[in-house]
Design an enzyme around this catalytic site. Structure first.
Site, PDB file in Angstrom:
ATOM      1  N   ASP A  70       2.085   2.706   3.574  1.00 20.97           N
ATOM      2  CA  ASP A  70       1.247   3.879   3.325  1.00 20.97           C
ATOM      3  C   ASP A  70       1.152   4.770   4.555  1.00 20.97           C
ATOM      4  OD1 ASP A  70      -1.010   5.266   1.716  1.00 20.97           O
ATOM      5  OD2 ASP A  70      -2.054   4.651   3.546  1.00 20.97           O
ATOM      6  N   ASP A  77      -1.172  -0.087  -4.743  1.00 23.99           N
ATOM      7  CA  ASP A  77      -2.447   0.509  -5.129  1.00 23.99           C
ATOM      8  C   ASP A  77      -2.257   1.935  -5.633  1.00 23.99           C
ATOM      9  OD1 ASP A  77      -1.631   1.214  -2.585  1.00 23.99           O
ATOM     10  OD2 ASP A  77      -3.597   0.985  -1.652  1.00 23.99           O
ATOM     11  N   HIS A  78      -1.230   2.601  -5.109  1.00 20.51           N
ATOM     12  CA  HIS A  78      -0.939   3.980  -5.498  1.00 20.51           C
ATOM     13  C   HIS A  78       0.447   4.333  -4.989  1.00 20.51           C
ATOM     14  CE1 HIS A  78      -1.474   5.059  -1.300  1.00 20.51           C
ATOM     15  NE2 HIS A  78      -2.611   4.385  -1.312  1.00 20.51           N
ATOM     16  N   GLU A 137      -1.526  -7.769   2.279  1.00 27.43           N
ATOM     17  CA  GLU A 137      -1.258  -6.329   2.199  1.00 27.43           C
ATOM     18  C   GLU A 137      -0.237  -5.880   3.235  1.00 27.43           C
ATOM     19  OE1 GLU A 137      -3.449  -1.971   2.669  1.00 27.43           O
ATOM     20  OE2 GLU A 137      -4.000  -3.666   3.939  1.00 27.43           O
ATOM     21  N   THR A 196      -8.099  -1.627   1.732  1.00 26.77           N
ATOM     22  CA  THR A 196      -7.554  -2.660   0.848  1.00 26.77           C
ATOM     23  C   THR A 196      -8.088  -4.054   1.167  1.00 26.77           C
ATOM     24  OG1 THR A 196      -5.574  -1.347   0.411  1.00 26.77           O
ATOM     25  CG2 THR A 196      -5.437  -3.718  -0.003  1.00 26.77           C
ATOM     26  N   HIS A 225       2.286   8.688   5.075  1.00 25.99           N
ATOM     27  CA  HIS A 225       1.343   9.738   5.498  1.00 25.99           C
ATOM     28  C   HIS A 225       1.878  10.496   6.717  1.00 25.99           C
ATOM     29  CE1 HIS A 225      -1.912   9.177   2.743  1.00 25.99           C
ATOM     30  NE2 HIS A 225      -2.195   7.938   3.124  1.00 25.99           N
ATOM     31  N   SER A 258      -6.995   4.370  -1.720  1.00 32.16           N
ATOM     32  CA  SER A 258      -6.872   2.912  -1.707  1.00 32.16           C
ATOM     33  C   SER A 258      -8.190   2.205  -1.983  1.00 32.16           C
ATOM     34  CB  SER A 258      -6.328   2.448  -0.350  1.00 32.16           C
ATOM     35  OG  SER A 258      -5.016   2.901  -0.154  1.00 32.16           O
ATOM     36  N   PHE A 279      -5.235  -9.059  15.901  1.00 33.08           N
ATOM     37  CA  PHE A 279      -4.132  -8.892  16.841  1.00 33.08           C
ATOM     38  C   PHE A 279      -4.117  -7.545  17.567  1.00 33.08           C
ATOM     39  CE2 PHE A 279      -2.474 -12.030  13.754  1.00 33.08           C
ATOM     40  CZ  PHE A 279      -2.222 -13.067  14.636  1.00 33.08           C
ATOM     41  N   ASP A 296       0.840  -1.196   0.000  1.00 35.47           N
ATOM     42  CA  ASP A 296       0.000   0.000   0.000  1.00 35.47           C
ATOM     43  C   ASP A 296       0.879   1.252   0.000  1.00 35.47           C
ATOM     44  OD1 ASP A 296      -1.901   2.097   0.661  1.00 35.47           O
ATOM     45  OD2 ASP A 296      -3.234   0.499   1.325  1.00 35.47           O
TER      46      ASP A 296
END
Length: 557
Positions: free
Chosen positions: A375, A416-417, A370, A220, A379, A157, A326, A107
């Site tokens: 990602d 995804d991006h 994933e 995702t 961010h 996403s 988890f 991701d």
């Protein structure tokens, strides 16, 4: 045979691959004799001289720095690379040739992230880094994917994973719902649900799995089994007009005999807000439903786990279904797992367990894995965690590759991006990827820190926007940046700041609430049946259609 020799004259490199290097040694050894060097990390060839440390017939470490290879060495390496490609196995494109399909999503793993991560991983082993390759970087087929959503030049996403998993592009923010619907409008989404590859696999009788380091209800993973007009509907607190939230759709999944393996975080989305706290956190549901208990009731032959100890104790041979939640929210970053109260497995450990469980089905399986926190680190503006998460994804891919057969398993690794993440300046070969830029002096050394027009050094890695510079020292949770103010006061003098520390957050051009996605193409890496179909530049939804063809997913048996 044991040679305590420091320097040997070498004529050429006969063969280079991950496992062996053969050298024709023309000095100190009989001409034509070959030395087999195993477990190579780095090596050095300079002006025809090979440096061997602790040289023997089985040498554990050799120091090779490809940056000082002379011209003939580079020429031979290039020639050998072409020969290797010509001898690579050709995979069939016959429909249904893939018994198993494994889809890895990094991701936010844009090409700059892959490049920086392979350098990072190599430098962790003491190499210069640039010559390194991540596990999926060695796959025989690479293509590009165009990531835009139907309504957004730079995607999110939800829209991108919908394209990958259903074969249809859609709007930003919606999960496995076509663009005819309106984002956040439950009523408008009715009748516009898109069938997913995982649902098709279940109907075909395959085993299926979803593994993620995010919440299991995050965009995702959720796109594989849920259909909602808003990715925000992870639990039921804000949904009207009869639409179901993502967590309840997971429990109510009715295709085939149900999802065999699901692992990740997001326990709070399955818990009522009245339930006793777990790891100090309450549930989010306001309908009183405890979906954990509902899953256990629905799957009496299944196993539900919440801790690393329970995960480790799991007997795959006796387990038919597995649900593992988890954490209350996302799982920890790989570098921060030590701080998990109850313990949690790594992405590679979850991948191994999932495949071991799924491959018991003789018909085959479909698995989506994933690495979602790449990602999140971007961010938060923390390159260290983004690279470290990518390195862990590489390990997970290597595990999957080792546990499967290229003849009947299609493995796809993509993003995804991308993110507004850059590699800047002209750092010297081998410069720490998380470090400050030092330019080559053209003579084998460097000129010291490269300075900007403001007289301050700068890092190789940076972001176009985001929360900006933070020096959080040895902090391993990238999200800690959200507890600090956005840096708005311009450039910082980094001369005496350790930019390689885990808690360093890179400088940005535009101060913003968070660092954003970017809209450039991302890579598709593939091997196995049908891999060749990913070459060239593809619309992102093509990924589904290759998987569907090679798994013959629409042909129900």
């Amino acid at each position: 045979m044991n040679y305590n020799i420091k320097w040997l004259q070498s004529d050429y490199i006969e063969q280079i691959n991950d496992k062996f290097i053969y050298f024709a040694i023309l000095s100190k050894m009989k001409k034509g004799a070959f030395m087999q060097v195993k477990n190579v990390r780095t090596f050095m060839l300079s002006t025809g001289v090979l440096m061997l440390i602790g040289c023997s017939s089985s040498v554990d470490k050799v120091d090779l720095n490809q940056s000082v290879l002379k011209a003939q060495g580079w020429y031979e390496l290039g020639k050998k690379a072409v020969e290797d490609k010509l001898s690579q196995k050709t995979f069939t494109t016959k429909r249904g040739a893939a018994k198993n399909i494994i889809l890895f999503i990094g991701d936010g793993m844009g090409i700059s992230t892959v490049t920086a991560s392979r350098i990072y991983a190599g430098q962790l082993r003491g190499e210069s880094g640039e010559e390194n390759a991540l596990s999926f970087g060695k796959f025989p087929v690479v293509g590009l994917s165009k990531t835009y959503n139907t309504d957004s030049q730079t995607p999110d996403s939800a829209g991108t994973m919908t394209a990958i998993i259903t074969g249809v592009k859609t709007k930003k923010g919606m999960l496995s719902i076509s663009s005819e619907a309106n984002v956040g409008d439950c009523k408008s989404s009715k009748g516009h649900e898109l069938q997913t590859a995982l649902e098709l696999a279940e109907m075909k009788g395959l085993s299926t799995g979803v593994v993620t380091t995010t919440r299991l209800t995050h965009a995702t993973p959720a796109a594989t089994y849920a259909h909602v007009a808003s990715r925000e509907w992870e639990h039921n607190s804000s949904i009207e007009n009869g639409c179901k939230d993502i967590a309840s759709q997971f429990i109510d999944f009715s295709y085939g005999d149900g999802i065999e393996v699901a692992m990740g975080g997001g326990r709070r989305e399955f818990m009522p807000n009245t339930a006793p706290k777990v790891e100090g956190k309450s549930g989010k549901r306001i309908d009183g439903r405890d979906l954990r208990e509902e899953w256990k009731h629905k799957h009496p032959d299944g196993v539900y786990v919440e801790t690393k100890a329970e995960f480790d104790a799991l007997d795959v041979n006796k387990t038919k279904k597995l649900l593992a939640l988890f954490n209350p929210s996302h799982m920890h970053y790989e570098a921060d797992r030590k701080n998990d109260k109850a313990g949690e497995p790594s992405l590679s450990e979850m991948t191994k367990k999932a495949i071991e469980l799924l491959k018991k089905n003789e018909k085959g399986f479909f698995l989506m894995v994933e690495a979602g926190r790449i990602d999140h680190a971007h961010h938060a503006g923390n390159a260290f965690n983004a690279l470290n998460e990518t390195a862990e994804l590489s390990k997970a891919v290597a595990v999957a590759d080792a546990l499967t057969n290229d003849d009947d398993t299609l493995i796809v690794v993509t993003a995804d991006h991308s993110h507004v993440f850059t590699m800047a300046g002209y750092p010297v070969r081998g410069n720490p990827i998380l470090g400050k830029v030092k330019e080559s002096d053209g003579k084998g050394g460097d000129k010291g820190y490269t300075l900007g027009a403001d007289g301050k050094p700068f890092t190789t890695l940076g972001y176009a926007n985001g929360r900006g510079f933070m020096d959080l020292k040895n902090e391993t949770n990238a999200g800690e940046s959200y507890n600090h103010k956005i840096h708005k006061s311009g450039r910082v003098d980094l001369t005496n700041i350790d930019t390689e520390a885990t808690g360093f957050h890179q400088e940005v051009t535009v101060p913003y609430e968070y660092e954003t996605h970017s809209g450039e193409d991302v890579a598709i890496y593939a091997k196995g049946p049908g891999a060749i179909l990913f070459t060239g530049t593809n619309e992102q939804n093509v990924i589904f259609h290759v998987m569907e063809r090679m798994g013959d997913l629409k042909n129900r048996e």
